[in-house]
Design an enzyme around this catalytic site. Structure first.
Site, PDB file in Angstrom:
ATOM      1  N   GLU A  86       0.890  -1.159   0.000  1.00  0.00           N
ATOM      2  CA  GLU A  86       0.000   0.000   0.000  1.00  0.00           C
ATOM      3  C   GLU A  86       0.924   1.202   0.000  1.00  0.00           C
ATOM      4  O   GLU A  86       1.733   1.362   0.909  1.00  0.00           O
ATOM      5  CB  GLU A  86      -0.903  -0.086   1.241  1.00  0.00           C
ATOM      6  CG  GLU A  86      -2.021   0.892   1.259  1.00  0.00           C
ATOM      7  CD  GLU A  86      -1.744   1.980   2.235  1.00  0.00           C
ATOM      8  OE1 GLU A  86      -1.307   3.055   1.765  1.00  0.00           O
ATOM      9  OE2 GLU A  86      -1.931   1.777   3.434  1.00  0.00           O
ATOM     10  N   CYS A  90      -1.762   8.183   4.531  1.00  0.00           N
ATOM     11  CA  CYS A  90      -1.849   7.826   3.109  1.00  0.00           C
ATOM     12  C   CYS A  90      -3.130   8.365   2.493  1.00  0.00           C
ATOM     13  O   CYS A  90      -3.248   8.464   1.277  1.00  0.00           O
ATOM     14  CB  CYS A  90      -1.758   6.309   2.944  1.00  0.00           C
ATOM     15  SG  CYS A  90      -2.696   5.435   4.171  1.00  0.00           S
TER      16      CYS A  90
HETATM   17  P1  NAP Z   1       9.863   3.531   2.949  1.00  0.00           P
HETATM   18  O1  NAP Z   1      11.117   4.251   2.687  1.00  0.00           O
HETATM   19  O2  NAP Z   1       9.178   2.949   1.771  1.00  0.00           O
HETATM   20  O3  NAP Z   1      10.185   2.378   4.014  1.00  0.00           O
HETATM   21  C1  NAP Z   1       9.218   1.447   4.472  1.00  0.00           C
HETATM   22  C2  NAP Z   1       9.906   0.145   4.847  1.00  0.00           C
HETATM   23  O4  NAP Z   1      10.399  -0.501   3.667  1.00  0.00           O
HETATM   24  C3  NAP Z   1      11.122   0.344   5.735  1.00  0.00           C
HETATM   25  O5  NAP Z   1      11.241  -0.750   6.603  1.00  0.00           O
HETATM   26  C4  NAP Z   1      12.273   0.330   4.745  1.00  0.00           C
HETATM   27  O6  NAP Z   1      13.466  -0.042   5.365  1.00  0.00           O
HETATM   28  C5  NAP Z   1      11.808  -0.689   3.732  1.00  0.00           C
HETATM   29  N1  NAP Z   1      12.352  -0.448   2.409  1.00  0.00           N
HETATM   30  C6  NAP Z   1      12.375   0.731   1.739  1.00  0.00           C
HETATM   31  N2  NAP Z   1      12.934   0.565   0.527  1.00  0.00           N
HETATM   32  C7  NAP Z   1      13.260  -0.754   0.433  1.00  0.00           C
HETATM   33  C8  NAP Z   1      13.883  -1.555  -0.579  1.00  0.00           C
HETATM   34  N3  NAP Z   1      14.277  -1.024  -1.720  1.00  0.00           N
HETATM   35  N4  NAP Z   1      14.064  -2.870  -0.340  1.00  0.00           N
HETATM   36  C9  NAP Z   1      13.679  -3.414   0.836  1.00  0.00           C
HETATM   37  N5  NAP Z   1      13.093  -2.708   1.836  1.00  0.00           N
HETATM   38  C10 NAP Z   1      12.883  -1.392   1.644  1.00  0.00           C
HETATM   39  O7  NAP Z   1       8.800   4.436   3.652  1.00  0.00           O
HETATM   40  P2  NAP Z   1       8.917   5.336   4.974  1.00  0.00           P
HETATM   41  O8  NAP Z   1      10.191   5.142   5.664  1.00  0.00           O
HETATM   42  O9  NAP Z   1       7.688   5.043   5.686  1.00  0.00           O
HETATM   43  O10 NAP Z   1       8.799   6.824   4.473  1.00  0.00           O
HETATM   44  C11 NAP Z   1       9.521   7.360   3.398  1.00  0.00           C
HETATM   45  C12 NAP Z   1       8.560   8.112   2.497  1.00  0.00           C
HETATM   46  O11 NAP Z   1       7.567   7.203   2.002  1.00  0.00           O
HETATM   47  C13 NAP Z   1       7.739   9.199   3.163  1.00  0.00           C
HETATM   48  O12 NAP Z   1       8.416  10.409   3.258  1.00  0.00           O
HETATM   49  C14 NAP Z   1       6.545   9.272   2.254  1.00  0.00           C
HETATM   50  O13 NAP Z   1       6.818  10.070   1.136  1.00  0.00           O
HETATM   51  C15 NAP Z   1       6.326   7.868   1.809  1.00  0.00           C
HETATM   52  N6  NAP Z   1       5.262   7.186   2.598  1.00  0.00           N
HETATM   53  C16 NAP Z   1       4.024   7.128   2.074  1.00  0.00           C
HETATM   54  C17 NAP Z   1       3.017   6.508   2.793  1.00  0.00           C
HETATM   55  C18 NAP Z   1       1.653   6.423   2.246  1.00  0.00           C
HETATM   56  O14 NAP Z   1       0.835   5.817   2.904  1.00  0.00           O
HETATM   57  N7  NAP Z   1       1.360   6.975   1.118  1.00  0.00           N
HETATM   58  C19 NAP Z   1       3.250   5.954   4.050  1.00  0.00           C
HETATM   59  C20 NAP Z   1       4.529   6.030   4.565  1.00  0.00           C
HETATM   60  C21 NAP Z   1       5.516   6.640   3.812  1.00  0.00           C
HETATM   61  P3  NAP Z   1      14.501   1.118   5.797  1.00  0.00           P
HETATM   62  O15 NAP Z   1      13.757   2.024   6.687  1.00  0.00           O
HETATM   63  O16 NAP Z   1      15.588   0.411   6.473  1.00  0.00           O
HETATM   64  O17 NAP Z   1      14.882   1.726   4.500  1.00  0.00           O
END
Ligand code: NAP
Length: 509
Positions: free
Chosen positions: A264, A301
């Site tokens: 999601e 989200c």
């Molecule tokens: P994220 O960077 O996607 O990380 C979520 C989880 O996935 C973390 O455990 C992360 O580990 C892991 N992950 C990320 N990239 C990966 C990859 N290439 N391979 C394997 N695992 C991976 O999201 P976030 O930390 O929640 O937030 C970052 C940005 O995502 C926010 O600033 C926002 O823009 C967006 N976001 C959107 C929503 C939504 O509902 N639309 C929700 C949350 C976040 P690590 O932390 O160790 O990288």
């Protein structure tokens, strides 16, 4: 040094050398505990244990699994203030939100417990044999749903409880009969370890097999990738960025045995406000939307990031009023310095685009990690011509589009990427003119809201939280509500089986 470890089943383990600390975003300092990243061996141990546990857990009755889920809920409540304190220290979210999210987590666990106490969620069907059917006899066929196997759940940054360690993905997978291995979100490793301790205790108390649950900490690209690649992992649940979700989806489909990834991800949640609604009650709509845009510092989200209007003098008044009301709400802390820098970067990228005007933005120096809420506007033509204006800004930001007419507004909806939600704000006298807007939204979103706000996602069977890509990787499923259990099961048919060998729910009574 205080160390945080991995739960490999009921054993605490920390054999690695790479450590990280979480951050208190309000104070902008590191929290004390150093968490030890899981090693390759520990990752393998957790998955092998889950695989062994699966052989037993898949046959545990629904009633017993329900006892387990209820015991997790009880255990989470028993963590009391300790859980609230670590939640607030690792997320910057206020205590009220921690209590609310804990309530939601407990409610979800109990809802799944109630669901699986009876067998009808499995959609069992029985087609009895017709040996005398002409021209060919019909075989006896009976169908049910069975669990997929060990599931990896990635904790969400924006819901440290409700969509993390014991959140919706974990509760639904455990309810389905799948062991769960959580990859804790690095920002919330302490909250995750504490909740994991409650899950492990509940598993022991209710006699569940060791390995039914594990909690690993570490970097996504290392620990998360290794988990999603492990041959004995059979599905992945994810909430987060499009980049992260897509990377896992690609990885999972390129495995020797591809597996489903229920991710999601991004959504800007378009809101259509009709001319009559603006004419009749723009001040009320502006107040409601200023609250929705800034709720939880916009880190939902379902945050309304895109507002679609038809341009007029009254629309200009609405935009001004919305902007003033939005920036009048006190700035709040974001979840993490990285999320704050992402918010600044993405909002600046949109407002730097040709034709985009910043209508209002909180000015002056803010505390570290606090967000300057912002409203921007753009014409329908500029929006249509520039996909960079369609990007999600995760935080208290909304872009108001001034369309020249309804035709342009419909063209804009048609051109949007898939969304979790779409909202229509309209008056009763316009109902007969709304069909095209509704039809167009239906093709782009998972949930349509009428005269309300998209923030606030009820947990119930009729909720759909998911939508066409990139809102989610599979729009046929929901990530919220009891129907989310369907992500972790597959149908199986039994043909011409003797009654004695059939699963209990498919036997002749
Ligand atoms: P994220 O960077 O996607 O990380 C979520 C989880 O996935 C973390 O455990 C992360 O580990 C892991 N992950 C990320 N990239 C990966 C990859 N290439 N391979 C394997 N695992 C991976 O999201 P976030 O930390 O929640 O937030 C970052 C940005 O995502 C926010 O600033 C926002 O823009 C967006 N976001 C959107 C929503 C939504 O509902 N639309 C929700 C949350 C976040 P690590 O932390 O160790 O990288």
């Amino acid at each position: 040094m205080i160390t945080g470890k991995n739960y490999i089943g009921n054993k605490l383990s920390g054999k690695g050398t790479i450590v990280h600390k979480t951050i208190n975003p309000k104070l902008n300092i590191e929290n004390a505990t150093a968490f030890i990243e899981a090693t390759d061996n520990e990752i393998d141990e957790a998955v092998q244990l889950a695989w062994e546990a699966f052989k037993i857990y898949r046959k545990v009755s629904g009633k017993k699994r329900a006892t387990f889920l209820n015991a997790i809920a009880d255990g989470i409540l028993a963590l009391d203030q300790k859980l609230i304190d670590i939640f607030t220290a690792e997320s910057g979210l206020p205590e009220g939100r921690a209590i609310g999210e804990r309530g939601r987590t407990v409610f979800q666990l109990r809802s799944f417990a109630e669901l699986i106490s009876k067998e009808d969620w499995r959609e069992n069907t029985i087609d009895k044999a017709e040996p005398n059917r002409e021209p060919l006899p019909k075989e006896d066929l009976r169908k049910t749903l069975i669990p997929l196997g060990p599931v990896v759940v990635f904790g969400a940054s924006n819901f440290p409880l409700a969509y993390s360690t014991a959140g919706g993905d974990t509760a639904s997978a455990l309810a389905a009969g799948c062991p769960v291995i959580v990859k804790a979100h690095e920002m919330h490793s302490g909250t995750s370890e504490l909740v994991a301790s409650a899950i492990i205790k509940a598993a022991e108390k209710t006699g569940m097999p060791n390995g039914v649950f594990s909690n690993l900490v570490g970097r996504g690209k290392i620990v998360g990738t290794a988990l999603a690649n492990h041959p004995k992992v059979k599905a992945v649940g994810f909430t987060g960025s499009i980049a992260g979700g897509r990377a896992l989806f690609n990885l999972a489909s390129q495995r020797k045995e591809p597996i489903p990834v229920f991710a999601e991800m991004g959504s800007i949640n378009p809101v259509v406000i009709t001319p009559a609604a603006i004419a009749n009650r723009y001040e009320e709509i502006a107040s409601t939307y200023a609250s929705s845009i800034t709720l939880g510092t916009g880190q939902f989200c379902t945050n309304p990031g895109l507002i679609l209007t038809i341009d007029s003098n009254e629309t200009q008044d609405f935009i001004k009023d919305l902007a003033e009301k939005t920036i009048a709400i006190d700035p709040q802390c974001m979840l993490h310095p990285n999320i704050k820098s992402g918010f600044n970067k993405n909002s600046s990228s949109i407002t730097a685009q040709s034709g985009v005007e910043t209508v209002a933005k909180i000015q002056g120096k803010l505390k570290d990690n606090y967000a300057a809420s912002q409203i921007a506007s753009v014409s329908g033509t500029e929006f249509l011509n520039n996909p960079k204006t369609h990007q999600e800004v995760f935080g208290p930001f909304s872009l108001v589009v001034k369309c020249k007419d309804e035709e342009e507004l419909i063209e804009i909806i048609n051109g949007l990427e898939g969304q979790l939600t779409g909202t229509i704000i309209a008056e009763e006298e316009e109902y007969s003119n709304l069909e095209e807007i509704i039809d167009t939204l239906e093709n782009r979103v998972g949930r349509i809201i009428f005269n309300g706000v998209p923030t606030g996602v009820e947990v119930c069977p009729s909720m759909q939280h998911g939508g066409p890509y990139p809102a989610s990787t599979d729009s046929r499923f929901t990530a919220v509500g009891t129907n989310s259990i369907k992500r972790w099961v597959r149908p199986i048919s039994y043909q011409s089986f003797p009654n004695a060998l059939l699963p209990k729910a498919l036997k002749n009574i």
